[in-house]
Design a protein around this motif. Structure first.
Motif, PDB file in Angstrom:
ATOM      1  N   GLY A 141       0.834  -1.196   0.000  1.00 49.74           N
ATOM      2  CA  GLY A 141       0.000   0.000   0.000  1.00 49.74           C
ATOM      3  C   GLY A 141       0.866   1.241   0.000  1.00 49.74           C
ATOM      4  O   GLY A 141       2.078   1.166   0.201  1.00 49.74           O
ATOM      5  N   PRO A 142       0.244   2.399  -0.236  1.00 51.52           N
ATOM      6  CA  PRO A 142       0.999   3.656  -0.293  1.00 51.52           C
ATOM      7  C   PRO A 142       1.379   4.169   1.096  1.00 51.52           C
ATOM      8  O   PRO A 142       0.943   3.620   2.115  1.00 51.52           O
ATOM      9  N   ALA A 143       2.172   5.234   1.127  1.00 52.63           N
ATOM     10  CA  ALA A 143       2.639   5.848   2.376  1.00 52.63           C
ATOM     11  C   ALA A 143       1.460   6.281   3.240  1.00 52.63           C
ATOM     12  O   ALA A 143       0.466   6.803   2.734  1.00 52.63           O
ATOM     13  N   ALA A 168       1.049  17.586  -0.615  1.00 48.21           N
ATOM     14  CA  ALA A 168       1.843  17.671  -1.849  1.00 48.21           C
ATOM     15  C   ALA A 168       2.954  16.616  -1.828  1.00 48.21           C
ATOM     16  O   ALA A 168       3.210  15.936  -2.840  1.00 48.21           O
ATOM     17  N   ASP A 169       3.613  16.433  -0.657  1.00 50.08           N
ATOM     18  CA  ASP A 169       4.685  15.428  -0.536  1.00 50.08           C
ATOM     19  C   ASP A 169       4.136  14.026  -0.772  1.00 50.08           C
ATOM     20  O   ASP A 169       4.753  13.203  -1.454  1.00 50.08           O
ATOM     21  N   ALA A 207       3.154   9.284  -6.753  1.00 49.16           N
ATOM     22  CA  ALA A 207       3.368   9.308  -8.201  1.00 49.16           C
ATOM     23  C   ALA A 207       4.676   8.597  -8.526  1.00 49.16           C
ATOM     24  O   ALA A 207       4.751   7.775  -9.444  1.00 49.16           O
ATOM     25  N   ARG A 208       5.729   8.890  -7.720  1.00 48.84           N
ATOM     26  CA  ARG A 208       7.027   8.262  -7.987  1.00 48.84           C
ATOM     27  C   ARG A 208       6.952   6.743  -7.785  1.00 48.84           C
ATOM     28  O   ARG A 208       7.457   5.972  -8.587  1.00 48.84           O
ATOM     29  N   ASP A 209       6.285   6.310  -6.713  1.00 51.91           N
ATOM     30  CA  ASP A 209       6.218   4.876  -6.408  1.00 51.91           C
ATOM     31  C   ASP A 209       5.338   4.119  -7.424  1.00 51.91           C
ATOM     32  O   ASP A 209       5.582   2.954  -7.721  1.00 51.91           O
TER      33      ASP A 209
END
Ligand code: DC
Length: 213
Positions: free
Chosen positions: A7-9, A158-159, A165-167
Motif C-alpha cells: 500500500g501507499p505511504a 503535496a509530498d 506518483a514516484r512509487d
C-alpha cells in the motif's frame, strides 16, 4: 503462512502489519525500512541518490541490525528512499534478503510496495491497504506535528502525492494492487477497526484456501 501487505505511504499498512504479526506470532519485515536504510547510508557517504551503482553498493553493504534506527523515520529519509527505490539494481540486491526472510518455516508478515506482486507472488494472503490521499496526509501531518515538526497540511499532501506518483509510475516493481490481493480501505477506519478488518480478510482468505485444498 506468508502474509503480504502492500500500500501507499501513511495508509496504515505498517501498523496493521505489526499487529497482524503479533496476533499470529509471526516475524514481521517492514521492507520500507530497507530502502530507507539504503538512502540513509548513501547520503551519509556523500553519494548521489540518483546513481544506481552507488545506491546498489550501499544496499550490498546494508547492516540489517540498523533497521530500527529512529533516524530512518524522518520525512527526508522517506523521500530519499523513494528515489533509491526506483533503481532496479537496488531492488535486485534487496530482493534476496526479503525472499530469505519469507522462507522462515512458520511464515512471515511482510509489508511494502511490491510484496504481493514481486517478492512473494505465492503468498498465502495478500492485502492492499489504502486510504484517500487527504486522509493519509492528515495522519502524517498529525504525526509530524506531534514530533514538533512545523509544516502545513497542504505541504504534507503535496509530498504524499509526489511520493505516490514516484512509487506508482517507476519502471522497476511499481506500487500496484496484485490481482489476487484483498483491498482494505482505511479512510474511515481507526487503527483498531483497520486491524479487525484485516483479520477478517485474512481468515476469509485462509478459509477459502482450505476449501479449495
Ligand atoms: O513504506 P515506507 O514509507 O517506509 O517506504 C519508503 C520508500 O521505500 C517508499 O517511498 C517506496 C520504497 N519502497 C519500495 O519501493 N518498495 C518496498 N517494498 C517498500 C518501500
Amino acid at each position: 503462512m506468508i502474509i503480504a501487505i502492500d500500500g501507499p505511504a501513511a495508509s496504515g499498512k505498517g501498523t496493521v502489519a505489526k499487529r497482524i504479526a503479533a496476533h499470529y506470532g509471526l516475524p514481521h519485515l517492514d521492507t520500507g525500512a530497507l530502502y530507507r536504510a539504503v538512502a540513509r547510508d548513501t547520503v551519509a557517504r556523500g553519494d548521489d541518490l540518483t546513481d544506481p551503482a552507488v545506491a546498489a553498493a550501499a544496499a550490498g553493504h546494508l547492516d540489517v541490525d540498523t533497521l530500527d534506527d529512529p533516524a530512518l523515520r524522518t520525512a527526508g529519509v522517506g523521500e530519499a528512499a523513494s528515489i533509491v527505490a526506483r533503481h532496479g539494481e537496488v531492488r535486485a540486491v534487496l530482493l534476496e534478503y526479503q525472499r530469505r526472510f519469507a522462507k522462515n518455516p512458520a511464515g512471515a508478515v511482510i509489508d511494502g510496495r511490491d510484496i504481493g506482486t514481486v517478492i512473494c507472488p505465492d503468498a498465502d494472503v495478500k492485502l492492499f491497504v489504502t486510504a484517500s490521499s487527504e486522509e493519509r496526509a492528515h495522519r502524517r501531518y498529525l504525526e509530524l506535528r506531534e514530533s514538533g515538526i512545523r509544516i502545513s497540511e497542504d505541504e504534507v499532501l503535496a509530498d504524499i502525492r509526489n511520493r505516490d506518483a514516484r512509487d506508482r509510475t517507476r519502471e522497476a516493481s511499481p506500487l500496484r494492487q496484485a490481482e489476487d490481493a484483498a483491498l482494505l480501505d482505511t479512510t474511515n477506519l481507526d487503527i483498531d477497526a483497520a486491524f479487525r478488518a484485516a483479520i477478517d480478510l485474512i481468515e476469509a482468505a485462509m478459509g477459502q484456501a482450505g476449501q479449495a485444498g
